[in-house]
Design an enzyme around this catalytic site. Structure first.
Site, PDB file in Angstrom:
ATOM      1  N   SER A 199      23.781  33.697   6.587  1.00 57.14           N
ATOM      2  CA  SER A 199      22.599  32.954   7.038  1.00 57.14           C
ATOM      3  C   SER A 199      21.503  33.918   7.463  1.00 57.14           C
ATOM      4  CB  SER A 199      22.972  32.142   8.294  1.00 57.14           C
ATOM      5  OG  SER A 199      23.022  30.778   8.029  1.00 57.14           O
ATOM      6  N   GLY A 200      20.258  33.541   7.232  1.00 57.71           N
ATOM      7  CA  GLY A 200      19.150  34.407   7.608  1.00 57.71           C
ATOM      8  C   GLY A 200      19.007  34.609   9.110  1.00 57.71           C
ATOM      9  N   HIS A 201      19.227  33.532   9.867  1.00 57.31           N
ATOM     10  CA  HIS A 201      18.874  33.604  11.296  1.00 57.31           C
ATOM     11  C   HIS A 201      19.807  34.451  12.147  1.00 57.31           C
ATOM     12  CE1 HIS A 201      21.724  30.558  13.079  1.00 57.31           C
ATOM     13  NE2 HIS A 201      21.853  30.288  11.792  1.00 57.31           N
ATOM     14  N   CYS A 326      27.623  25.856  17.789  1.00 56.83           N
ATOM     15  CA  CYS A 326      27.756  24.501  17.260  1.00 56.83           C
ATOM     16  C   CYS A 326      28.879  23.740  17.928  1.00 56.83           C
ATOM     17  CB  CYS A 326      27.991  24.547  15.765  1.00 56.83           C
ATOM     18  SG  CYS A 326      29.046  25.888  15.323  1.00 56.83           S
TER      19      CYS A 326
HETATM   20  C1  LIG Z   1      30.803  33.140  11.027  1.00 53.94           C
HETATM   21  C2  LIG Z   1      29.842  32.026  10.840  1.00 53.94           C
HETATM   22  N1  LIG Z   1      29.906  31.269   9.737  1.00 53.94           N
HETATM   23  C3  LIG Z   1      29.059  30.262   9.516  1.00 53.94           C
HETATM   24  C4  LIG Z   1      28.080  29.932  10.418  1.00 53.94           C
HETATM   25  C5  LIG Z   1      27.138  28.792  10.123  1.00 53.94           C
HETATM   26  O1  LIG Z   1      25.859  29.283   9.978  1.00 53.94           O
HETATM   27  P1  LIG Z   1      24.588  28.268   9.913  1.00 53.94           P
HETATM   28  O2  LIG Z   1      24.682  27.443  11.136  1.00 53.94           O
HETATM   29  O3  LIG Z   1      23.433  29.172   9.890  1.00 53.94           O
HETATM   30  O4  LIG Z   1      24.735  27.460   8.686  1.00 53.94           O
HETATM   31  C6  LIG Z   1      27.975  30.674  11.605  1.00 53.94           C
HETATM   32  C7  LIG Z   1      26.993  30.312  12.647  1.00 53.94           C
HETATM   33  O5  LIG Z   1      27.291  30.315  13.814  1.00 53.94           O
HETATM   34  C8  LIG Z   1      28.863  31.759  11.808  1.00 53.94           C
HETATM   35  O6  LIG Z   1      28.804  32.500  12.900  1.00 53.94           O
END
Ligand SMILES: Cc1ncc(COP(=O)(O)O)c(C=O)c1O
Length: 383
Positions: A199-201, A326
């Site tokens: 992911s970019g962020h 999340c």
């Molecule tokens: C290891 C990992 N995978 C997947 C994700 C999901 O990323 P996004 O919420 O940017 O889709 C995260 C975000 O916390 C992560 O840390």
């Protein structure tokens, strides 16, 4: 007092150089890159350059890069896309119990459709055992998915060994590299990665943009069924008008991360080590995760008898977390720490501090003092 932000595994500030590069694509260069007029062609050239920058960072080909809305979508596309495209070969997937929920929930969904999923355990350090992977392989196994770096503990899995094992058995290997990309070098051929997401962020680009890499050359020409159908963008794998500013941003962020990796690593590791060493001096404090096979920006610490939520609230302007963003709204304790064998109580006493390139020694010094005081204060209250 301004915030002291120690939650960089949750998200990062956009690097001003990334933002600067993105701005024209909101205002003057706003054409749709799929349009065949001059304006569209111009923007499409920018997209191809962005693809090349990202491919350069992971040593892949440009056509192996697909843009998505983030790691979650990329993970869904990869796992569901493989499950559907290879269902004639088998219906078994192997993953690990400490994966991000984006992987775990996607696998649980596939179970409802009749796929079989093995969720492997980890040891008390958070590492998966290669023998366990080997034992769980069946004739039906089509995919092994193991994250590169854990988001809560920073534990680094031995993905090269895992991919070799997968390839010896003619199985595709996927890794969620969301917490690795930009922090450590990634060479998809040397590491034997067939599918990779990020992911970019998490690397100083904006939210809402992510990448899926899928191999198109030896040992596998990976086939994927699309998840999102429509205009046939991204070679039909991911339809929908491209997020041009996001793509420009993630490409610039990758470029910066790759070229400045050593400097950032050195700086952040020193700060993390300082923070960790100081906090481990607090009585009855324990470290979660492998001591060395761990990303240099994270420390996950437990303070016996302290409620992590109370600590987070008490620290006010010092921003830390007790797990993945999340799931932190849920009352359940971290599934990652529980899988590592922590008691419910110890999992509830644990916090994650994740540093980034913008943190300073001064900030860390203030954070150490504040955490020490809060832990003392909360322990006093509970006795
Ligand atoms: C290891 C990992 N995978 C997947 C994700 C999901 O990323 P996004 O919420 O940017 O889709 C995260 C975000 O916390 C992560 O840390």
């Amino acid at each position: 007092m301004p915030y002291i932000y120690l939650d960089n595994n949750s998200t990062t500030q956009v690097d001003p150089r990334v933002l600067e590069e993105m701005i024209p694509f909101f205002s003057t260069l706003y054409a749709n890159p799929a349009s065949n007029h001059k304006f569209g062609v111009e923007v499409n050239q920018v997209i191809q350059k962005a693809r090349a920058k990202i491919a350069g960072c992971i040593h892949s080909k440009e056509n192996e890069i697909t843009f998505t809305s983030g790691a979650t979508e990329a993970i869904n596309l990869a796992i569901k896309g493989i499950a559907e495209a290879y269902s004639h070969k088998g219906n078994h997937i192997i993953t690990v119990s400490t994966e991000h929920n984006a992987v775990l929930d996607t696998c649980r969904y596939l179970e409802k459709l009749g796929f079989q999923v093995t969720y492997l355990p980890v040891d008390t350090d958070g590492l998966v055992n290669l023998k366990d992977i080997e034992k769980s392989i069946t004739k039906e196994t089509i995919l092994i998915s193991v994250m590169y770096v854990n988001n809560e503990t920073g534990v680094i899995q031995p993905i090269q060994e895992i991919s070799e094992l997968a390839h010896r058995n003619n199985i595709l290997f996927m890794t969620d590299a969301t917490q690795a990309m930009g922090k450590i070098p990634i060479h998809v051929d040397e590491l034997g990665i067939d599918l990779l997401v990020f992911s970019g962020h998490k690397l100083y680009a904006p939210k809402g943009i992510g990448v899926l890499y899928h191999r198109t050359k030896r040992p596998f020409n990976v086939k994927l069924e699309a998840l999102i159908h429509g205009g046939g963008h991204e070679n039909g794998i991911r339809s929908g008008t491209l997020n041009v500013p996001g793509i420009v941003g993630i490409a610039r962020a990758c470029e910066l991360a790759c070229s400045e990796m050593e400097t950032n690593q050195e700086k952040v590791r020193l700060l993390r080590d300082f923070l960790e060493t100081e906090l481990l001096q607090i009585e009855e404090t324990f470290l979660n995760g492998h001591k060395t096979s761990r990303m240099y920006n994270v420390t996950n610490l437990g303070f016996k008898g302290v409620d992590a939520d109370a600590l987070i609230v008490g620290l006010k302007n010092i921003i830390i977390s007790n797990g993945s963003a999340c799931s932190s709204a849920l009352i359940e304790s971290s599934h990652v720490l529980r899988a590592m064998g922590l008691s419910e109580e110890d999992a509830y006493s644990s916090i994650r501090l994740s540093l980034g390139k913008f943190n300073t020694r001064e900030e860390i010094t203030i954070a150490i003092q504040a955490i020490k005081e809060q832990v003392k204060h909360l322990r006093k209250l509970s006795f």
